[in-house]
Design a protein around this motif. Structure first.
Motif, mmCIF file in Angstrom:
data_model
loop_
_atom_site.group_PDB
_atom_site.id
_atom_site.type_symbol
_atom_site.label_atom_id
_atom_site.label_comp_id
_atom_site.label_asym_id
_atom_site.label_seq_id
_atom_site.Cartn_x
_atom_site.Cartn_y
_atom_site.Cartn_z
ATOM 1 N N ALA A 114 0.834 -1.203 0.000
ATOM 2 C CA ALA A 114 0.000 0.000 0.000
ATOM 3 C C ALA A 114 0.871 1.257 0.000
ATOM 4 O O ALA A 114 0.552 2.234 -0.678
ATOM 5 C CB ALA A 114 -0.937 0.003 1.202
ATOM 6 N N VAL A 115 1.963 1.228 0.740
ATOM 7 C CA VAL A 115 2.888 2.372 0.752
ATOM 8 C C VAL A 115 3.464 2.581 -0.644
ATOM 9 O O VAL A 115 3.553 3.714 -1.134
ATOM 10 C CB VAL A 115 4.009 2.178 1.803
ATOM 11 N N ALA A 116 3.805 1.487 -1.316
ATOM 12 C CA ALA A 116 4.328 1.592 -2.683
ATOM 13 C C ALA A 116 3.272 2.178 -3.614
ATOM 14 O O ALA A 116 3.577 3.016 -4.468
ATOM 15 C CB ALA A 116 4.785 0.218 -3.177
ATOM 16 N N GLN A 117 2.025 1.754 -3.454
ATOM 17 C CA GLN A 117 0.944 2.302 -4.276
ATOM 18 C C GLN A 117 0.760 3.792 -3.994
ATOM 19 O O GLN A 117 0.571 4.589 -4.914
ATOM 20 C CB GLN A 117 -0.363 1.546 -4.005
ATOM 21 N N LEU A 118 0.832 4.184 -2.727
ATOM 22 C CA LEU A 118 0.715 5.591 -2.362
ATOM 23 C C LEU A 118 1.828 6.403 -3.024
ATOM 24 O O LEU A 118 1.585 7.449 -3.608
ATOM 25 C CB LEU A 118 0.768 5.764 -0.847
ATOM 26 N N ARG A 119 3.059 5.891 -2.946
ATOM 27 C CA ARG A 119 4.202 6.597 -3.538
ATOM 28 C C ARG A 119 4.036 6.737 -5.050
ATOM 29 O O ARG A 119 4.252 7.801 -5.612
ATOM 30 C CB ARG A 119 5.515 5.853 -3.251
ATOM 31 N N THR A 120 3.654 5.661 -5.699
ATOM 32 C CA THR A 120 3.545 5.679 -7.150
ATOM 33 C C THR A 120 2.367 6.523 -7.623
ATOM 34 O O THR A 120 2.523 7.379 -8.489
ATOM 35 C CB THR A 120 3.374 4.241 -7.686
ATOM 36 N N ARG A 121 1.207 6.294 -7.051
ATOM 37 C CA ARG A 121 -0.009 6.917 -7.586
ATOM 38 C C ARG A 121 -0.285 8.295 -7.014
ATOM 39 O O ARG A 121 -0.532 9.225 -7.766
ATOM 40 C CB ARG A 121 -1.202 5.998 -7.337
ATOM 41 N N ALA A 122 -0.285 8.458 -5.701
ATOM 42 C CA ALA A 122 -0.665 9.748 -5.106
ATOM 43 C C ALA A 122 0.515 10.720 -5.080
ATOM 44 O O ALA A 122 0.421 11.829 -5.608
ATOM 45 C CB ALA A 122 -1.229 9.537 -3.702
ATOM 46 N N LEU A 123 1.627 10.296 -4.495
ATOM 47 C CA LEU A 123 2.791 11.174 -4.472
ATOM 48 C C LEU A 123 3.329 11.389 -5.880
ATOM 49 O O LEU A 123 3.929 12.422 -6.178
ATOM 50 C CB LEU A 123 3.882 10.605 -3.566
ATOM 51 N N GLY A 124 3.089 10.427 -6.759
ATOM 52 C CA GLY A 124 3.495 10.555 -8.149
ATOM 53 C C GLY A 124 2.852 11.745 -8.836
ATOM 54 O O GLY A 124 3.469 12.370 -9.713
#
Length: 188
Positions: A114-124
Motif C-alpha cells: 500500500a505504501v508503494a501504491q501511495l508513492r507511485t499513484r498519489a505522491l506521483g
C-alpha cells in the motif's frame, strides 16, 4: 444489496473504527456490527482482517490518487501544484477518517504494498507536477522532486488532520492559501 455495496459498507465501518481506536484494537466483530452485516459476511468478502485492511488501503489510495490527478490542472505547473494541494485538502475534508488512518496506521511493515501504491499513484501526481514546474523554470531545476512530493503530501495530510480536529471553523480556502504561500516561498 450488491457485493460492491456490502464491501463499501464494510470499508466505511472499518475506516471509522480504525481511525477511532487503531488497527490493533479494531475487531472484525466491531466492523461487522458497525456495518450492519454478519461477521461471516466480512470474512466471505475479505478472508481476514488483514486482507480487509489491505483492500481498504488499496481502494482508498486509488480514490485519493484519482482525486489528485483530476485536480492537477492549471495554466502553469505551479497553478497545477496549488490545485493538487486543494484537491488533497478537499479529499481529506470529505474522508477525514482515512487521513487519520493514513497517518497513523499504514506505515507498518505489513502494508508495504500500500505504501508503494501511495508513492507511485498519489505522491506521483505531486512529483509529476513538480517535474513540469522544474522543466518550465517555475521552480529550482535542482529540486529533488521525489523528496519534495513526499514533503508536500505529508504537510497537507498533517494540516488537514490538525484543521479538522483543532480548527474546524477555519475555512478551507484560508488553509489552502497558507499552504500555497509556504510552498511558493520554498520551491522557487
Amino acid at each position: 444489496m450488491s457485493r460492491q455495496d456490502t464491501r463499501m459498507k464494510v470499508f466505511a465501518a472499518a475506516i471509522e473504527l480504525i481511525a477511532e481506536q487503531g488497527y490493533s484494537a479494531t475487531t472484525v466483530d466491531a466492523i461487522a456490527e458497525r456495518a450492519g452485516v454478519a461477521k461471516g459476511t466480512v470474512f466471505y468478502n475479505f478472508g481476514s482482517k488483514e486482507a480487509l485492511f489491505g483492500a481498504l488501503l488499496e481502494h482508498s489510495i486509488g480514490m485519493l490518487a484519482d482525486a489528485l490527478a483530476e485536480a492537477a490542472v492549471g495554466e502553469t505547473a505551479l497553478e497545477a501544484l496549488d490545485s493538487v494541494v486543494l484537491g488533497q485538502l478537499s479529499f481529506f475534508e470529505e474522508y477525514g477518517s482515512f487521513a487519520r488512518v493514513l497517518l497513523g496506521e499504514m506505515w507498518r511493515t505489513a502494508w508495504q504494498e500500500a505504501v508503494a501504491q501511495l508513492r507511485t499513484r498519489a505522491l506521483g501526481v505531486y512529483a509529476d507536477v513538480l517535474r513540469r514546474a522544474a522543466a518550465a523554470g517555475e521552480v529550482r531545476a535542482d529540486l529533488d522532486v521525489e523528496t519534495a512530493a513526499t514533503a508536500v503530501f505529508g504537510m497537507v495530510l498533517t494540516v488537514s488532520i490538525e484543521r479538522r480536529v483543532l480548527h474546524p471553523e477555519r475555512p478551507l480556502a484560508q488553509t489552502h492559501a497558507t499552504l500555497v504561500e509556504l510552498l511558493h516561498g520554498r520551491v522557487r
